[in-house]
Design a protein around this motif. Structure first.
Motif, short mmCIF file in Angstrom:
data_model
loop_
_atom_site.label_atom_id
_atom_site.label_comp_id
_atom_site.label_asym_id
_atom_site.label_seq_id
_atom_site.Cartn_x
_atom_site.Cartn_y
_atom_site.Cartn_z
N THR A 80 0.83 -1.21 0.00
CA THR A 80 0.00 0.00 0.00
C THR A 80 0.86 1.26 0.00
OG1 THR A 80 -1.74 -1.15 1.23
CG2 THR A 80 -1.80 1.25 1.23
N MET A 81 1.94 1.21 0.78
CA MET A 81 2.73 2.42 1.01
C MET A 81 3.59 2.81 -0.18
SD MET A 81 3.04 4.65 3.31
CE MET A 81 3.97 6.17 3.22
N LEU A 82 4.21 1.84 -0.82
CA LEU A 82 5.11 2.17 -1.94
C LEU A 82 4.39 2.88 -3.09
CD1 LEU A 82 7.47 -0.95 -2.10
CD2 LEU A 82 7.99 1.35 -1.29
N PRO A 83 3.20 2.43 -3.50
CA PRO A 83 2.47 3.19 -4.54
C PRO A 83 2.12 4.61 -4.09
CG PRO A 83 1.59 0.97 -4.38
CD PRO A 83 2.51 1.15 -3.22
N ILE A 84 1.83 4.77 -2.79
CA ILE A 84 1.50 6.10 -2.27
C ILE A 84 2.71 7.02 -2.39
CG2 ILE A 84 1.05 7.37 -0.12
CD1 ILE A 84 -0.87 5.13 0.65
N ILE A 85 3.87 6.52 -1.99
CA ILE A 85 5.09 7.32 -2.09
C ILE A 85 5.36 7.68 -3.55
CG2 ILE A 85 7.59 7.35 -1.70
CD1 ILE A 85 7.14 5.47 0.66
N GLY A 114 3.07 18.14 0.16
CA GLY A 114 1.73 18.13 -0.42
C GLY A 114 1.45 16.89 -1.23
N GLY A 115 2.42 16.50 -2.08
CA GLY A 115 2.24 15.30 -2.89
C GLY A 115 2.04 14.06 -2.04
N LEU A 116 2.86 13.92 -0.99
CA LEU A 116 2.75 12.74 -0.11
C LEU A 116 1.43 12.74 0.66
CD1 LEU A 116 6.38 12.52 1.33
CD2 LEU A 116 5.32 11.00 -0.35
N ILE A 117 1.02 13.90 1.15
CA ILE A 117 -0.22 13.98 1.93
C ILE A 117 -1.42 13.67 1.04
CG2 ILE A 117 -1.77 15.56 3.15
CD1 ILE A 117 0.75 16.94 4.27
N GLY A 118 -1.47 14.26 -0.16
CA GLY A 118 -2.59 14.01 -1.06
C GLY A 118 -2.69 12.55 -1.46
N ALA A 119 -1.54 11.94 -1.78
CA ALA A 119 -1.53 10.54 -2.19
C ALA A 119 -1.91 9.62 -1.03
CB ALA A 119 -0.15 10.17 -2.73
N THR A 120 -1.48 9.96 0.18
CA THR A 120 -1.79 9.12 1.34
C THR A 120 -3.28 9.16 1.67
OG1 THR A 120 0.41 9.52 2.26
CG2 THR A 120 -1.26 8.71 3.77
N ILE A 121 -3.87 10.35 1.60
CA ILE A 121 -5.30 10.46 1.91
C ILE A 121 -6.13 9.63 0.95
CG2 ILE A 121 -7.25 12.06 1.91
CD1 ILE A 121 -5.36 14.20 3.00
N VAL A 122 -5.78 9.65 -0.35
CA VAL A 122 -6.54 8.88 -1.34
C VAL A 122 -6.17 7.40 -1.30
CG1 VAL A 122 -6.90 8.55 -3.81
CG2 VAL A 122 -6.84 10.86 -2.87
N GLY A 123 -4.86 7.10 -1.20
CA GLY A 123 -4.42 5.71 -1.26
C GLY A 123 -4.62 4.94 0.02
N ALA A 124 -4.71 5.63 1.15
CA ALA A 124 -4.90 4.94 2.43
C ALA A 124 -6.10 5.55 3.16
CB ALA A 124 -3.62 5.06 3.28
N SER A 125 -5.83 6.56 3.99
CA SER A 125 -6.91 7.26 4.70
C SER A 125 -6.34 8.51 5.35
CB SER A 125 -7.53 6.36 5.77
OG SER A 125 -6.59 6.09 6.79
N VAL A 126 -7.23 9.36 5.79
CA VAL A 126 -6.80 10.57 6.49
C VAL A 126 -6.09 10.21 7.78
CG1 VAL A 126 -7.61 12.69 7.61
CG2 VAL A 126 -8.69 11.92 5.50
N ALA A 127 -6.49 9.11 8.41
CA ALA A 127 -5.89 8.70 9.67
C ALA A 127 -4.42 8.32 9.51
CB ALA A 127 -6.66 7.53 10.26
N ALA A 128 -3.99 8.03 8.29
CA ALA A 128 -2.59 7.65 8.07
C ALA A 128 -1.65 8.85 8.13
CB ALA A 128 -2.45 6.94 6.73
N ILE A 129 -2.19 10.06 8.16
CA ILE A 129 -1.38 11.26 8.25
C ILE A 129 -1.30 11.69 9.71
CG2 ILE A 129 -1.13 13.68 7.54
CD1 ILE A 129 -0.86 11.78 5.26
N ASP A 130 -0.09 11.92 10.20
CA ASP A 130 0.12 12.42 11.56
C ASP A 130 0.10 13.95 11.49
OD1 ASP A 130 0.89 13.13 14.11
OD2 ASP A 130 2.43 11.58 14.28
N PRO A 320 -1.32 22.53 -1.45
CA PRO A 320 -2.56 21.91 -1.97
C PRO A 320 -2.49 21.56 -3.45
CG PRO A 320 -2.89 24.26 -1.51
CD PRO A 320 -1.58 23.88 -0.91
N ALA A 321 -1.75 22.34 -4.25
CA ALA A 321 -1.66 22.03 -5.67
C ALA A 321 -0.91 20.72 -5.88
CB ALA A 321 -0.96 23.17 -6.42
N ALA A 322 0.22 20.56 -5.18
CA ALA A 322 0.96 19.31 -5.28
C ALA A 322 0.15 18.15 -4.71
CB ALA A 322 2.30 19.43 -4.55
N ALA A 323 -0.62 18.43 -3.65
CA ALA A 323 -1.47 17.39 -3.06
C ALA A 323 -2.52 16.93 -4.05
CB ALA A 323 -2.12 17.92 -1.79
N ALA A 324 -3.06 17.86 -4.83
CA ALA A 324 -4.08 17.50 -5.83
C ALA A 324 -3.49 16.58 -6.89
CB ALA A 324 -4.65 18.76 -6.46
#
Length: 422
Positions: A80-85, A114-130, A320-324
Motif C-alpha cells: 500500500t505504502m510504496l504506490p503512495i510514495i 503536499g504530494g505525499l499527503i494528497g496521495a496518502t489520503i486517497v491511497g490509504a486514509s486521512v488517519a494515516a497522516i500524523d 494543496p496544488a501538489a497534493a491534488a
C-alpha cells in the motif's frame, strides 16, 4: 507489480525529485552574490553544488522527520505504502517542473509534503497522516522561520550600515561586504544541503522500511542513500535553475553588498539551526523573509504589502496544488492497480518532457539570465535619493552655519575697509 521492482522505481523517482529540488532552489543561495558581482554565475552555481554535496552529510534529523513523522508507516503495508510514495513524488516533480517553466520561486519542500499527503489520503486514509507532526515540523516552522530570518536580517543590515557610515566623503568600506558574501552565500548553500537533501533521504528511507529492506528501529538513512541524494541534488544545483534566477531578477530592488551579506547570514543561520532540530523548512521562504528584512533595514526603503501578499498566496497554493496532483495519481493506482502505476509513470514522463521541450522555445542560461535577489525583493522599494540621516542633517546644518558665519565675517571686513577708505 513485483515489490522489489516497485521499490527501485520509487527510489529512481525520489532521486529525480532530488534533482529538480537542486536546480529549483539554486537561486536562494547564489542570486544575491551574483547580483552584487561577488561571484560569476557559473562559479556561483558550481560552489553551491559542491557545498550542497557537503551539507548533505552533516545532519540526518530532517530525514528522520520524513521517514518517521509525517506518515504513520506502521499502519500501512509495503504493497500500500510504496504506490503512495510513488504517487506523491510524481505530484511534487510535476509541480516543480511547472513552476520552473513559469519561473516561479515556489517551495520544493512543500511540493513534496503536499504530494505525499494528497496521495496518502486517497491511497490509504486521512488517519494515516500524523497531522500533529505536520503542524509542529512543517506548518509552524514555515510560518515562524521566514519572520525570524527577516528580523535577523533587519538587525544585521542596520548594524552593517551603522558601522560603515561615510564621514567627510571618505570611503565607507561597504564594498568589503561583497567579499563577505562569498562566505555567507556558501553557508546558505551548505544549509540547503543539510535541509533539502535530507527530505529525499527520508523518502527513500521510508520506502526501504515499508518494503522490509530496513529495520524500522533504525531511522538513519543508509550510507548509499546519503551518497545518492547528495550527489543528485549537487548535480541539480549545478544546472543552475536559470529560468527561476532570471525571474527573481526582474525589476527588483538594487541590492547592495551589505544587504546581501546580512540576508545570507540570516538565511544560513535560520536553516542550519532548524536542521539541527529536524524542522523541514522551505529554503525559498526563509530566503525571501531575509531579503525583506534586509530591505527594511536599509534607509529609505518601503514595503509593497500587496506584493508580499501575492508571494504569500503562492506559498499557500504550493502544498494543496501538489497534493491534488499526488491524489490524482493515487486515484489511478487505486482504480487500475499496477496498470495505474504504469499510467502514472508514462504520464509523468510525458508531462516532464513536454514542459522541458516547451522551455526550449525560450532557453535561459548563464549568459542571458538576470540574477538579482529572491522574488520577495519586489516587496521592497528603495528610494533613489533617500532622505538624509540625523548625522547628515547635523553636518549640513553645521556647514550652513559656517557658511553664514564666513559670509558675515566677509561683510564686516568689507564694511571696515569701506570705512577706513573714507
Amino acid at each position: 507489480m513485483d515489490a522489489d521492482l516497485l521499490l527501485y522505481l520509487v527510489v529512481a523517482v525520489a532521486l529525480a525529485f532530488d534533482f529538480t529540488n537542486g536546480f529549483h532552489d539554486t537561486a536562494n543561495a547564489m542570486a544575491t552574490p551574483i547580483a552584487t558581482g561577488a561571484l560569476r554565475p557559473k562559479v556561483a552555481v558550481l560552489l553551491a553544488a559542491v557545498l550542497n554535496l557537503v551539507g548533505a552529510f552533516l545532519s540526518t534529523e530532517v530525514s528522520k522527520t520524513i521517514s518517521h513523522g509525517i506518515i504513520r508507516e506502521d499502519s500501512l503495508t509495503g504493497n500500500t505504502m510504496l504506490p503512495i510514495i510513488f504517487a506523491g513524488l510524481i505530484g511534487a516533480i510535476t509541480w516543480n517542473m511547472l513552476t520552473w517553466l513559469l519561473g516561479l520561486p515556489s517551495s520544493s519542500s512543500h511540493a513534496l509534503f503536499g504530494g505525499l499527503i494528497g496521495a496518502t489520503i486517497v491511497g490509504a486514509s486521512v488517519a494515516a497522516i500524523d497531522f500533529g507532526q505536520v503542524l509542529s515540523k512543517v506548518v509552524l516552522p514555515a510560518v515562524i522561520a521566514p519572520f525570524t530570518a527577516g528580523v535577523i536580517a533587519f538587525a544585521a543590515t542596520r548594524i552593517a550600515y551603522a558601522i560603515t557610515r561615510r564621514y567627510d566623503n571618505k570611503p565607507d568600506g561597504r564594498d568589503g561586504f561583497r567579499w563577505g558574501q562569498i562566505f555567507t552565500s556558501s553557508l546558505v548553500a551548505l544549509a540547503h544541503g543539510t535541509n533539502d537533501a535530507q527530505k529525499t533521504m527520508g523518502v527513500i528511507t521510508l520506502a526501504l522500511i515499508v518494503a522490509g529492506w530496513q529495520d524500522p528501529e533504525h531511522a538513519d538513512p543508509q550510507t548509499w542513500v546519503i551518497f545518492a541524494c547528495a550527489i543528485t541534488i549537487a548535480l541539480g544545483t549545478y544546472m543552475g535553475g536559470w529560468r527561476i534566477i532570471r525571474t527573481l531578477g526582474k525589476g527588483l530592488t538594487d541590492v547592495k553588498p551589505a544587504q546581501g551579506f546580512s540576508a545570507e547570514t540570516a538565511t544560513a543561520s535560520t536553516i542550519l539551526a532548524s536542521s539541527a532540530f529536524g524542522f523541514a523548512l522551505s529554503t525559498t521562504q526563509v530566503a525571501s523573509g531575509s531579503v525583506i528584512g534586509s530591505g527594511l533595514g536599509r534607509r529609505g526603503s518601503k514595503v509593497r504589502w500587496r506584493t508580499v501578499g501575492r508571494i504569500a498566496i503562492g506559498w499557500v497554493l504550493t502544498l494543496p496544488a501538489a497534493a491534488a496532483v499526488g491524489a490524482a495519481c493515487a486515484i489511478l493506482i487505486v482504480w487500475f492497480g499496477p496498470w495505474g502505476i504504469a499510467i502514472d509513470a508514462v504520464l509523468a514522463v510525458a508531462v516532464v518532457l513536454g514542459l522541458f521541450l516547451r522551455s526550449r522555445r525560450n532557453a535561459v542560461n548563464s549568459a542571458n539570465a538576470m540574477s538579482e535577489v529572491a522574488e520577495s525583493g519586489r516587496a521592497v522599494k528603495v528610494k533613489r535619493n533617500p532622505p538624509p540621516t540625523r548625522r547628515q542633517r547635523a553636518a549640513m546644518r553645521a556647514e550652513a552655519r559656517r557658511e553664514r558665519e564666513a559670509a558675515a565675517a566677509a561683510a564686516k571686513r568689507e564694511k571696515r575697509e569701506k570705512e577706513a577708505s573714507k
